[in-house]
Design a protein around this motif. Structure first.
Motif, PDB file in Angstrom:
ATOM      1  N   TRP B  11       0.163 -27.506  55.272  1.00  0.00           N
ATOM      2  CA  TRP B  11      -0.580 -27.594  56.524  1.00  0.00           C
ATOM      3  C   TRP B  11      -1.953 -26.948  56.416  1.00  0.00           C
ATOM      4  O   TRP B  11      -2.972 -27.511  56.812  1.00  0.00           O
ATOM      5  CB  TRP B  11       0.228 -26.942  57.656  1.00  0.00           C
ATOM      6  CG  TRP B  11      -0.572 -26.876  58.903  1.00  0.00           C
ATOM      7  CD1 TRP B  11      -1.138 -25.773  59.457  1.00  0.00           C
ATOM      8  CD2 TRP B  11      -0.952 -27.982  59.712  1.00  0.00           C
ATOM      9  NE1 TRP B  11      -1.843 -26.111  60.566  1.00  0.00           N
ATOM     10  CE2 TRP B  11      -1.745 -27.478  60.746  1.00  0.00           C
ATOM     11  CE3 TRP B  11      -0.697 -29.347  59.658  1.00  0.00           C
ATOM     12  CZ2 TRP B  11      -2.286 -28.270  61.729  1.00  0.00           C
ATOM     13  CZ3 TRP B  11      -1.244 -30.154  60.631  1.00  0.00           C
ATOM     14  CH2 TRP B  11      -2.023 -29.621  61.655  1.00  0.00           C
ATOM     15  N   ARG B  12      -1.975 -25.724  55.846  1.00  0.00           N
ATOM     16  CA  ARG B  12      -3.249 -25.015  55.756  1.00  0.00           C
ATOM     17  C   ARG B  12      -4.252 -25.769  54.884  1.00  0.00           C
ATOM     18  O   ARG B  12      -5.445 -25.758  55.128  1.00  0.00           O
ATOM     19  CB  ARG B  12      -3.035 -23.587  55.240  1.00  0.00           C
ATOM     20  CG  ARG B  12      -2.480 -22.667  56.322  1.00  0.00           C
ATOM     21  CD  ARG B  12      -2.541 -21.222  55.876  1.00  0.00           C
ATOM     22  NE  ARG B  12      -1.641 -21.017  54.758  1.00  0.00           N
ATOM     23  CZ  ARG B  12      -0.457 -20.427  54.874  1.00  0.00           C
ATOM     24  NH1 ARG B  12      -0.037 -19.986  56.042  1.00  0.00           N
ATOM     25  NH2 ARG B  12       0.301 -20.271  53.824  1.00  0.00           N
ATOM     26  N   SER B  15      -5.062 -29.171  57.201  1.00  0.00           N
ATOM     27  CA  SER B  15      -5.454 -29.073  58.604  1.00  0.00           C
ATOM     28  C   SER B  15      -6.896 -29.501  58.886  1.00  0.00           C
ATOM     29  O   SER B  15      -7.151 -30.347  59.741  1.00  0.00           O
ATOM     30  CB  SER B  15      -5.235 -27.643  59.101  1.00  0.00           C
ATOM     31  OG  SER B  15      -5.855 -27.462  60.338  1.00  0.00           O
ATOM     32  N   GLN B  37      -1.604 -30.842  65.759  1.00  0.00           N
ATOM     33  CA  GLN B  37      -0.471 -29.930  66.000  1.00  0.00           C
ATOM     34  C   GLN B  37       0.831 -30.716  66.148  1.00  0.00           C
ATOM     35  O   GLN B  37       1.879 -30.290  65.664  1.00  0.00           O
ATOM     36  CB  GLN B  37      -0.720 -29.093  67.264  1.00  0.00           C
ATOM     37  CG  GLN B  37      -1.813 -28.039  67.115  1.00  0.00           C
ATOM     38  CD  GLN B  37      -1.468 -26.975  66.081  1.00  0.00           C
ATOM     39  OE1 GLN B  37      -0.328 -26.535  65.988  1.00  0.00           O
ATOM     40  NE2 GLN B  37      -2.441 -26.580  65.283  1.00  0.00           N
ATOM     41  N   LEU B  40       2.011 -31.506  62.813  1.00  0.00           N
ATOM     42  CA  LEU B  40       2.607 -30.329  62.171  1.00  0.00           C
ATOM     43  C   LEU B  40       4.049 -30.146  62.644  1.00  0.00           C
ATOM     44  O   LEU B  40       4.951 -29.872  61.837  1.00  0.00           O
ATOM     45  CB  LEU B  40       1.781 -29.075  62.480  1.00  0.00           C
ATOM     46  CG  LEU B  40       2.396 -27.737  62.044  1.00  0.00           C
ATOM     47  CD1 LEU B  40       2.577 -27.681  60.532  1.00  0.00           C
ATOM     48  CD2 LEU B  40       1.542 -26.564  62.507  1.00  0.00           C
ATOM     49  N   THR B 132      -8.697 -24.891  63.549  1.00  0.00           N
ATOM     50  CA  THR B 132      -8.799 -26.256  63.028  1.00  0.00           C
ATOM     51  C   THR B 132      -9.109 -26.270  61.537  1.00  0.00           C
ATOM     52  O   THR B 132      -8.404 -26.928  60.771  1.00  0.00           O
ATOM     53  CB  THR B 132      -9.907 -27.035  63.769  1.00  0.00           C
ATOM     54  OG1 THR B 132     -11.127 -26.331  63.663  1.00  0.00           O
ATOM     55  CG2 THR B 132      -9.564 -27.221  65.232  1.00  0.00           C
ATOM     56  N   GLY B 135      -6.628 -23.698  59.612  1.00  0.00           N
ATOM     57  CA  GLY B 135      -5.207 -24.004  59.725  1.00  0.00           C
ATOM     58  C   GLY B 135      -4.384 -22.799  60.142  1.00  0.00           C
ATOM     59  O   GLY B 135      -3.175 -22.755  59.939  1.00  0.00           O
TER      60      GLY B 135
END
Lengths: 114, 401
Positions: B11-12, B15, B37, B40, B132, B135
């Motif tokens: 995710w990081r 993102s 989100q 995620l 954003t 992340g």
């Protein structure tokens, strides 16, 4: 957190496919741009290197190649928030090898820098 | 390895790109952030059992895209919304175009510059950029800034609301670059010299800022000050390990064990500085980086080129007139030509900096070196009374007695 990733493999008899090299460059660019990859380089065969050993108080210098079955191929240093991120970048690197050089086998060791 | 942590790592990494692409297709940063989100949440639900997909970026994009279509349909405003943003069909039908990656740099840059829109309060800009592009979760941002989580959530809501009427413009509004650099450096400084709380440093914020800076440098490689800022942050961050002792108390520059300075960051900082100076050497960040480089190049404090530092500060005062910069120049002059010359630069600043702890600390140091001990102790006493950082107070109090 900083991680050192060492790539080990048997030296291949053929050069890596150009597609793989292009994909590795692209991945490296992505990782650099994102701020995660802070240093990386390939390593020459151990024939170009040497080992310095200390044993029973005696220092010996031996020129390469080393006897190990696997050679160190390259290193990368990542500056990331968690081990999982370094592992994820390494996964992506290995997937490129899997997809673009099916006969290749090797391992990457992910070590945290103090 | 925990699957949850692995999902968060992906995710990081993804993102920023995800939100940036979604902002381009929806034209709305707030909506893009919410869709990301949602993606995620879907990943956290599905990946633990099915495994992380080979190509997680496009997977997340596809989920976000479906969520967007669902959302628009549910509100029965799908076609109207499409018409509003001037498209007959949703832009994401084009998302499989092979050159999608060609836009990603533009999208990321636009995202940063849009988040730093003047309509958004500064703390909102900071939170939105970290959420954003970095992340980070709301909870992580709250922890980093020592504020309650609902406060951060509220800042993000307000920021997104302020951006609702702001177009995600093409091309990126590069005149807002200075504002973005300021936000990045603000995040860095919040970590480097914690303004409140028990810790002298919060290195995680420094690292976030560094990553954002490196990202920006890749996006706007022709802007000298981006490289200047990255150089400044890399060089300052190189001292992190040496800036605190075993108990977490601050160690000032002259007393630091320079063998603990991070050589990799110094090397990168000097390289970024060289890139900046090739374009222009007189930007404020580049000048500050050049000053930091003088310290970085000195393996022992006595090797420091204080004359050069004093000269660089003189230029910096011209480019960015400020009593704080002048105070720093006083330190350099004090080292280059002696405490009396330094004091001559310090004294005129009393009117503007009397309420600033470091003014009294610098003055105290110069007085101490001149042997005017009683005045020096009084100055450090003032510094201790004025600082809000507990660690700094202990340091000043010790020198006041």
């Amino acid at each position: 957190m900083r991680y050192l990733v060492l790539l080990k493999a048997s030296r291949a008899s053929t050069p890596p496919p150009p597609d793989l090299m292009a994909a590795i460059m692209k991945l490296g660019e992505d990782a650099t741009r994102s701020g995660a990859l802070v240093d990386t380089a390939g390593l020459l065969p151990s024939a170009a290197g040497a080992t310095v050993t200390l044993h029973d108080g005696k220092i010996d210098v031996t020129d390469g190649p080393f006897a190990e079955a696997k050679e160190m191929i390259s290193y990368a240093i990542y500056d990331v928030r968690a081990k999982e991120e370094a592992v994820e970048w390494t996964n992506r690197f290995m997937k490129l090898h899997r997809d673009l050089w099916p006969s290749w086998a090797g391992e990457a060791v992910v070590l945290q820098v103090m | 390895m925990s699957v949850h942590a692995a999902v968060e790592a992906v995710w990081r990494i993804e993102s920023g790109r995800l939100v940036a692409q979604l902002a381009r297709v929806t034209g709305d940063v707030g909506l893009a952030e919410e869709l990301a989100q949602d993606a995620l949440v879907a990943a956290l639900e599905q990946w633990p059992s099915r495994g992380i997909p080979d190509d997680p970026g496009p997977w997340l994009m596809a989920v976000a895209r479906h969520k967007a279509v669902d959302g628009f349909r549910r509100r029965a405003t799908f076609h109207r919304k499409m018409a509003e943003i001037g498209r007959e069909t949703p832009a994401w039908v084009d998302l499989d175009e092979p050159d999608l990656d060609d836009h990603i740099g533009d999208d990321l840059l636009r995202l940063i510059l849009t988040a730093c829109h003047p309509a958004v309060a500064v703390e909102g800009q900071v939170a939105l950029v970290l959420k954003t592009l970095g992340g980070l979760s709301t909870a992580e941002i709250a922890r980093a800034f020592l504020v309650p989580e609902p406060t951060v959530a509220q800042r993000i809501v307000r920021a997104k609301r302020a951006l609702r009427g702001v177009e995600f413009t093409v091309p990126a509004p590069v005149d807002r670059l200075p504002a973005a650099l300021k936000i990045v450096y603000l995040i860095f400084n919040e970590g480097y010299a914690a303004t409140a709380g028990d810790d002298w440093m919060r290195p995680s914020l420094c690292q976030e800022a560094l990553r954002l800076g490196r990202l920006l440098a890749g996006l706007v490689p022709g802007a000298a000050e981006v490289h200047g800022l990255v150089a400044l942050m890399e060089l300052q961050a190189s001292r992190t390990a040496a800036r605190t002792d075993a108990d977490g108390a601050p160690v000032l520059l002259p007393d630091q064990d320079r063998r603990r300075w991070d050589r990799l960051l110094i090397r990168r900082g000097l390289a970024s500085l060289a890139r900046a100076e090739e374009i222009s050497a007189v930007g404020p960040y580049t000048l500050q980086a050049a000053i930091a480089a003088c310290h970085a190049r000195a393996l022992h404090p006595e090797e420091t080129d204080w004359e050069r530092i004093a000269a660089l500060y003189r230029v910096l005062v011209h480019v960015q007139p400020s009593p704080i910069v002048e105070l720093n120049r006083a330190v350099a002059v004090g080292m280059a030509t002696g405490p009396l010359s330094g004091l001559a630069v310090v004294e005129p600043l009393a009117a503007s900096l009397d309420g600033y702890a470091l003014f009294h600390a610098v003055r105290g140091d110069l007085l101490e070196r001149l042997g005017r001990d009683a005045e020096a102790r009084a100055a450090f006493g003032r510094a201790a009374a004025l600082t809000r950082n507990e660690r700094e107070r202990a340091l000043f109090t010790a020198r006041a007695s």
